[in-house]
Structures are given as C-alpha cells and as structure tokens.
Design a protein around this motif. Structure first.
Motif, PDB file in Angstrom:
ATOM      1  N   MET A  86     -14.803  23.608 -14.552  1.00 17.07           N
ATOM      2  CA  MET A  86     -15.120  24.740 -15.421  1.00 17.07           C
ATOM      3  C   MET A  86     -16.402  25.394 -14.919  1.00 17.07           C
ATOM      4  O   MET A  86     -17.449  24.729 -14.843  1.00 17.07           O
ATOM      5  N   SER A  87     -16.348  26.688 -14.605  1.00 18.89           N
ATOM      6  CA  SER A  87     -17.585  27.366 -14.210  1.00 18.89           C
ATOM      7  C   SER A  87     -17.432  28.879 -14.323  1.00 18.89           C
ATOM      8  O   SER A  87     -16.321  29.402 -14.229  1.00 18.89           O
ATOM      9  N   PRO A  88     -18.548  29.586 -14.513  1.00 17.95           N
ATOM     10  CA  PRO A  88     -18.469  31.059 -14.582  1.00 17.95           C
ATOM     11  C   PRO A  88     -18.020  31.681 -13.261  1.00 17.95           C
ATOM     12  O   PRO A  88     -17.638  32.852 -13.235  1.00 17.95           O
ATOM     13  N   GLN A  89     -18.046  30.904 -12.159  1.00 13.53           N
ATOM     14  CA  GLN A  89     -17.626  31.427 -10.845  1.00 13.53           C
ATOM     15  C   GLN A  89     -16.136  31.217 -10.584  1.00 13.53           C
ATOM     16  O   GLN A  89     -15.640  31.589  -9.522  1.00 13.53           O
ATOM     17  N   GLY A 112     -19.508  20.689 -16.463  1.00 12.82           N
ATOM     18  CA  GLY A 112     -20.890  20.597 -15.997  1.00 12.82           C
ATOM     19  C   GLY A 112     -21.859  21.204 -16.980  1.00 12.82           C
ATOM     20  O   GLY A 112     -21.480  21.904 -17.916  1.00 12.82           O
ATOM     21  N   ALA A 115     -27.424  24.184 -14.027  1.00  9.28           N
ATOM     22  CA  ALA A 115     -27.152  25.291 -13.110  1.00  9.28           C
ATOM     23  C   ALA A 115     -25.879  25.057 -12.295  1.00  9.28           C
ATOM     24  O   ALA A 115     -25.654  25.724 -11.289  1.00  9.28           O
ATOM     25  N   GLY A 116     -25.067  24.093 -12.720  1.00  4.68           N
ATOM     26  CA  GLY A 116     -23.778  23.901 -12.053  1.00  4.68           C
ATOM     27  C   GLY A 116     -23.723  22.690 -11.147  1.00  4.68           C
ATOM     28  O   GLY A 116     -24.527  21.765 -11.269  1.00  4.68           O
ATOM     29  N   SER A 131     -12.744  29.978 -14.910  1.00  9.87           N
ATOM     30  CA  SER A 131     -13.681  30.552 -15.877  1.00  9.87           C
ATOM     31  C   SER A 131     -12.877  31.090 -17.050  1.00  9.87           C
ATOM     32  O   SER A 131     -11.818  31.676 -16.862  1.00  9.87           O
ATOM     33  N   ILE A 132     -13.389  30.899 -18.273  1.00 13.86           N
ATOM     34  CA  ILE A 132     -12.688  31.463 -19.437  1.00 13.86           C
ATOM     35  C   ILE A 132     -13.198  32.854 -19.788  1.00 13.86           C
ATOM     36  O   ILE A 132     -12.740  33.449 -20.758  1.00 13.86           O
ATOM     37  N   GLY A 133     -14.115  33.409 -19.001  1.00 18.52           N
ATOM     38  CA  GLY A 133     -14.587  34.765 -19.278  1.00 18.52           C
ATOM     39  C   GLY A 133     -15.937  35.010 -18.635  1.00 18.52           C
ATOM     40  O   GLY A 133     -16.605  34.062 -18.200  1.00 18.52           O
ATOM     41  N   PHE A 135     -19.112  35.226 -19.064  1.00 25.31           N
ATOM     42  CA  PHE A 135     -20.317  34.895 -19.824  1.00 25.31           C
ATOM     43  C   PHE A 135     -20.707  33.469 -19.464  1.00 25.31           C
ATOM     44  O   PHE A 135     -19.887  32.692 -18.976  1.00 25.31           O
ATOM     45  N   LEU A 137     -22.216  29.786 -20.634  1.00 23.21           N
ATOM     46  CA  LEU A 137     -22.371  28.877 -21.772  1.00 23.21           C
ATOM     47  C   LEU A 137     -23.304  27.745 -21.368  1.00 23.21           C
ATOM     48  O   LEU A 137     -23.647  27.613 -20.198  1.00 23.21           O
ATOM     49  N   GLY A 139     -22.536  24.704 -21.299  1.00 30.48           N
ATOM     50  CA  GLY A 139     -21.783  23.674 -20.593  1.00 30.48           C
ATOM     51  C   GLY A 139     -20.318  24.034 -20.474  1.00 30.48           C
ATOM     52  O   GLY A 139     -19.848  24.992 -21.091  1.00 30.48           O
TER      53      GLY A 139
END
Ligand code: 4G0
Length: 247
Positions: A86-89, A112, A115-116, A131-133, A135, A137, A139
């Motif tokens: 799971m990550s924003p990237q 995680g 900072a990842g 990524s779920i969107g 933004f 979070l 974690g």
C-alpha cells in the motif's frame, strides 16, 4: 480466501472486520483475515522496524529485513499468495482490480508507516503496489482495509441478493443513477414521476440516461473506457447538447 496483513498496528483491523457484511462473511468462513505484527520479525535490543534514510531527509524508512523475514514465513503457509504493497505511489486501485484479485486464493497486504519502504522491498518482494487515491495517510492500514472490503464483495456468498455485485456502480463503468424511497414528497421535492409509473421499460431507460448524465457531468473521463450501445450514444449526444444550451 485468506488475507494476511503485515502491520505495526494489528489492532486497527479488529472492529471494522467484526461489523456488518464482512463480519458475517468471516463468521461464515467465506474469508479469513489474519493480522500479523511486523515487530514479531524485528531484531536487536529495540526491535526496530524503521531507520533513517540514506542521503538524509525527513521521516523514517521501513527496514527491509523484518519485512523479508515476515513475507518468507507467511509464504510458507500460503505459497501462492500475492504480496501487495500500500503506498501513494502505487497503481490507482479500481473496481476491475477488486474483481480480478477476488479470484486469488491468498493475498498478503504490506502496510507501511512513516516515509515508506526501502526500495529493495518493492523490487524483490512485492507483486503489486496500489494506491487508494491521491492523498497521504499516516499508514497503509486503512488502504488495506479498503481493498479487503472491495475485494471481499466479489466473493460468492458475501453479498445478499438485494445488493448484487454486478448491478452496482462501476459494474458497467458508469456512475449509478439516483435512488428514491418513500415518502413520495419530501421537503417539497417529489420523486420523479417515471419511477411511480409502473412502466419498467421507461424506468430502465430513464435510469440509463441518468447514469450517462451523471457520468458526463461528474466523471467525463470514465466515458472513454466504457462500452456504449447505439442507444447510449444517441442519449449522450442529446445530453451534451442540453448541457451546452444551459451553460
Ligand atoms: C508508503 C497508502 C506508505 C509510502 C499509504 C506512505 C496513502 C496511501 C505510506 C508513504 C499511505 C494511499 C511516501 C508518504 C503510508 N498513505 N493513497 N501511507 N509515503 O493508498
């Protein structure tokens, strides 16, 4: 289906998974969610799971070794499980992914913090990064729960017949039509007459048109990857003209 979750905060998963539809599906053993504390695979006096970034900078980075040991252990039990990070990237998670992932026998979610992750985790241990969107979070736990929910809805027996997977929003790539229930007038606003007419054909074509209208107004980019029949294309052309005139 078995979901394994690697996290520093396994407690976050307990109550959301005990309620409602997922709670019932777990009781019925349609799915199983096993949470694991990443700290159980940490070493040293402080059982660290994170460290400062090479090259300097803000935040801490998740260390690779505890994650590698944890995944190796979990794969002993579920050798075919895919590892998802799971990550924003990550790749934007969509309904199609939810549907496809529901065919897997097991999934391992890597959640995680900070900072990842160390990049080498992604390169060697991860099958897909989501990524779920757009933004950030605190974690990956909430994103993992979101994905577990969206995937579980596709497992046979999880949903009752009243809320089927096929008929819901995104099943056909369009936004859903507006819904109404009693009373027939609320706050001076009447329910659209066609819905009271009892003419199932008219109701169906009104709903389809509302789906097209909403999608055109709110998410026009969705229309590029959706199968439209000649009737839809005519409706859409008419709706585009109407919107132009009222602008
Ligand atoms: C990895 C996912 C994980 C990297 C996780 C943060 C949002 C999402 C995390 C970071 C998350 C999402 C680089 C800040 C944990 N936040 N949009 N937070 N960085 O799916």
């Amino acid at each position: 289906m078995i979901f394994d979750v690697l996290t520093l905060f396994p407690g976050m998963f307990s109550s959301p998974l005990q309620e409602s539809i997922l709670g019932r599906a777990i009781k019925q053993e349609i799915l199983q969610v096993r949470t694991h504390n990443l700290r159980d695979w940490a070493e040293g006096k402080h059982l660290s799971t994170d460290d400062a970034p090479y090259g300097g900078g803000d935040g801490m980075v998740m260390k690779p070794e505890p994650i590698a040991r944890a995944i190796a252990d979990l794969k002993q039990k579920s050798p075919r499980a895919k590892v998802l990070m799971m990550s924003p990237q990550g790749v934007p998670f969509r309904q199609q992914h939810a549907c496809a992932l529901a065919a897997e026998s097991g999934l391992i979610f890597l959640c995680g913090r900070y900072a990842g992750f160390d990049e080498r985790v992604r390169q060697t241990l991860v099958d897909a990064e989501f990524s779920i969107g757009d933004f950030v979070l605190t974690g990956g736990e909430l994103p993992a729960m979101v994905m577990i929910d969206a995937i579980s809805r596709h497992l046979p027996g999880v949903l009752g017949s009243s809320d089927s997977v096929e008929n819901d929003s995104f099943g056909d790539g369009l936004l859903e039509y507006p819904q109404y229930t009693r009373p027939a007038v609320f706050g001076g606003m009447a329910v659209p007459e066609v819905l009271l007419s009892g003419d199932h054909g008219k109701v169906a074509s009104w709903r389809r048109e509302q789906q097209l209208l909403r999608t055109l107004q709110r998410r026009p980019e969705l229309l590029e990857s959706v199968a439209l029949d000649p009737e839809d294309k005519k409706s859409l052309e008419r709706l585009r003209q109407q919107i132009k005139l009222t602008e």
